[in-house]
Design a protein around this motif. Structure first.
Motif, short mmCIF file in Angstrom:
data_model
loop_
_atom_site.label_atom_id
_atom_site.label_comp_id
_atom_site.label_asym_id
_atom_site.label_seq_id
_atom_site.Cartn_x
_atom_site.Cartn_y
_atom_site.Cartn_z
N LEU A 175 0.83 -1.21 0.00
CA LEU A 175 0.00 0.00 0.00
C LEU A 175 0.85 1.25 0.00
CD1 LEU A 175 -2.97 -0.57 2.48
CD2 LEU A 175 -2.99 -0.61 0.00
N THR A 176 1.90 1.24 0.83
CA THR A 176 2.77 2.41 0.96
C THR A 176 3.48 2.74 -0.35
OG1 THR A 176 3.07 1.94 3.30
CG2 THR A 176 4.67 3.40 2.29
N SER A 177 3.85 1.72 -1.10
CA SER A 177 4.57 1.96 -2.36
C SER A 177 3.63 2.16 -3.56
CB SER A 177 5.53 0.79 -2.64
OG SER A 177 4.80 -0.39 -2.86
N SER A 178 2.34 2.00 -3.37
CA SER A 178 1.38 2.13 -4.48
C SER A 178 1.24 3.57 -4.94
CB SER A 178 0.00 1.64 -4.05
OG SER A 178 0.01 0.27 -3.81
N GLN A 179 0.98 3.73 -6.22
CA GLN A 179 0.66 5.04 -6.76
C GLN A 179 -0.69 5.51 -6.23
OE1 GLN A 179 2.50 6.98 -8.77
NE2 GLN A 179 4.17 5.50 -8.79
N VAL A 180 -1.62 4.57 -6.11
CA VAL A 180 -2.97 4.87 -5.63
C VAL A 180 -3.60 3.57 -5.14
CG1 VAL A 180 -4.09 4.57 -7.89
CG2 VAL A 180 -5.13 6.08 -6.21
N PHE A 181 -4.49 3.68 -4.16
CA PHE A 181 -5.25 2.51 -3.74
C PHE A 181 -6.66 2.93 -3.38
CE2 PHE A 181 -3.87 4.02 0.39
CZ PHE A 181 -4.90 3.68 1.26
N GLY A 232 -9.64 7.50 -4.84
CA GLY A 232 -8.24 7.08 -4.89
C GLY A 232 -7.44 7.73 -3.78
N LEU A 233 -6.63 6.93 -3.09
CA LEU A 233 -5.84 7.41 -1.96
C LEU A 233 -4.37 7.09 -2.14
CD1 LEU A 233 -8.09 6.06 0.96
CD2 LEU A 233 -8.02 8.41 0.09
N VAL A 234 -3.51 7.84 -1.46
CA VAL A 234 -2.09 7.53 -1.33
C VAL A 234 -1.74 7.58 0.15
CG1 VAL A 234 -1.39 8.33 -3.61
CG2 VAL A 234 -1.41 9.93 -1.71
N VAL A 235 -0.86 6.68 0.58
CA VAL A 235 -0.47 6.62 1.99
C VAL A 235 0.42 7.81 2.33
CG1 VAL A 235 0.82 5.31 3.72
CG2 VAL A 235 -0.68 4.12 2.12
N VAL A 236 0.08 8.48 3.43
CA VAL A 236 0.87 9.60 3.95
C VAL A 236 1.67 9.15 5.17
CG1 VAL A 236 0.72 11.89 5.00
CG2 VAL A 236 -0.77 11.30 3.10
N ASP A 237 1.04 8.37 6.05
CA ASP A 237 1.68 7.92 7.29
C ASP A 237 1.24 6.48 7.58
OD1 ASP A 237 2.71 7.49 9.81
OD2 ASP A 237 1.50 9.01 10.80
N PRO A 238 2.14 5.51 7.34
CA PRO A 238 1.79 4.11 7.57
C PRO A 238 2.17 3.60 8.96
CG PRO A 238 3.87 4.20 6.42
CD PRO A 238 3.41 5.63 6.63
N GLU A 239 2.71 4.45 9.81
CA GLU A 239 3.37 3.97 11.02
C GLU A 239 2.52 3.91 12.27
OE1 GLU A 239 6.33 2.62 10.75
OE2 GLU A 239 6.26 3.16 8.64
N GLY A 240 1.32 4.44 12.26
CA GLY A 240 0.53 4.49 13.49
C GLY A 240 0.02 3.13 13.92
N LYS A 241 -0.14 2.97 15.22
CA LYS A 241 -0.75 1.76 15.77
C LYS A 241 -1.60 2.17 16.96
CE LYS A 241 2.68 -1.75 14.65
NZ LYS A 241 1.98 -2.65 13.80
N ASP A 242 -2.67 1.46 17.17
CA ASP A 242 -3.43 1.60 18.41
C ASP A 242 -3.82 0.20 18.87
OD1 ASP A 242 -5.73 0.85 17.05
OD2 ASP A 242 -6.68 2.80 17.15
N VAL A 243 -4.60 0.11 19.90
CA VAL A 243 -4.90 -1.21 20.46
C VAL A 243 -5.73 -2.07 19.51
CG1 VAL A 243 -4.70 -0.48 22.85
CG2 VAL A 243 -6.91 -0.32 21.71
N THR A 244 -6.37 -1.47 18.52
CA THR A 244 -7.22 -2.25 17.61
C THR A 244 -6.49 -2.66 16.33
OG1 THR A 244 -8.10 -0.25 16.58
CG2 THR A 244 -9.32 -1.16 18.44
N GLY A 245 -5.31 -2.12 16.06
CA GLY A 245 -4.59 -2.53 14.86
C GLY A 245 -3.78 -1.42 14.26
N VAL A 285 -2.83 1.66 12.07
CA VAL A 285 -3.55 2.85 11.64
C VAL A 285 -2.76 3.47 10.48
CG1 VAL A 285 -4.34 5.16 12.27
CG2 VAL A 285 -4.50 3.29 13.92
N VAL A 286 -3.42 3.62 9.34
CA VAL A 286 -2.81 4.18 8.15
C VAL A 286 -3.53 5.47 7.81
CG1 VAL A 286 -2.41 3.82 5.67
CG2 VAL A 286 -2.20 1.89 7.26
N VAL A 287 -2.77 6.54 7.59
CA VAL A 287 -3.36 7.81 7.20
C VAL A 287 -3.04 8.03 5.72
CG1 VAL A 287 -3.37 10.31 7.57
CG2 VAL A 287 -3.16 8.76 9.52
N ALA A 288 -4.07 8.38 4.95
CA ALA A 288 -3.92 8.54 3.50
C ALA A 288 -4.54 9.86 3.06
CB ALA A 288 -4.60 7.38 2.78
#
Length: 101
Positions: free
Chosen positions: A58-64, A80-93, A95-98
């Motif tokens: 997802l992080t390397s995709s042009q769009v998803f 269509g989205l692009v990943v901005v921040d793939p690093e977040g985590k919380d107790v449920t799993g 977290v990806v910001v796009a």
């Protein structure tokens, strides 16, 4: 529906992520929610059980695209989205910001 999801969380039990190279089905308590960061709107995805390989794709995709399902019924499709921040985590799993592509 495929506009900005708004700030109220949309919850489902399945999300289908389609990148330019693959399609992934994520199950569990999946969430799509609009968030503001520095005055800009983003889409936040909570993805329990996403593998490091899927996240890297997802992080390397042009769009998803992300499709949210509740009990087999599609309730939301992102533009269509692009990943901005793939690093977040919380107790449920993971977290990806796009951002909109």
């Amino acid at each position: 529906m495929n506009a900005f999801p708004g700030y109220r969380p949309l919850r489902g039990n399945e999300m289908v992520l389609t990148s330019d190279t693959a399609t992934y089905r994520i199950t569990g308590d999946v969430v799509i929610q609009g968030v503001l960061r520095d005055g800009r709107g983003y889409v936040q995805l909570t993805l329990p059980g996403i593998s490091p390989e899927q996240l890297a794709d997802l992080t390397s995709s042009q769009v998803f695209l992300a499709e949210l399902y509740a009990d087999g019924t599609r309730i939301y499709t992102t533009p269509g989205l692009v990943v901005v921040d793939p690093e977040g985590k919380d107790v449920t799993g993971q977290v990806v910001v796009a951002a909109l592509a």
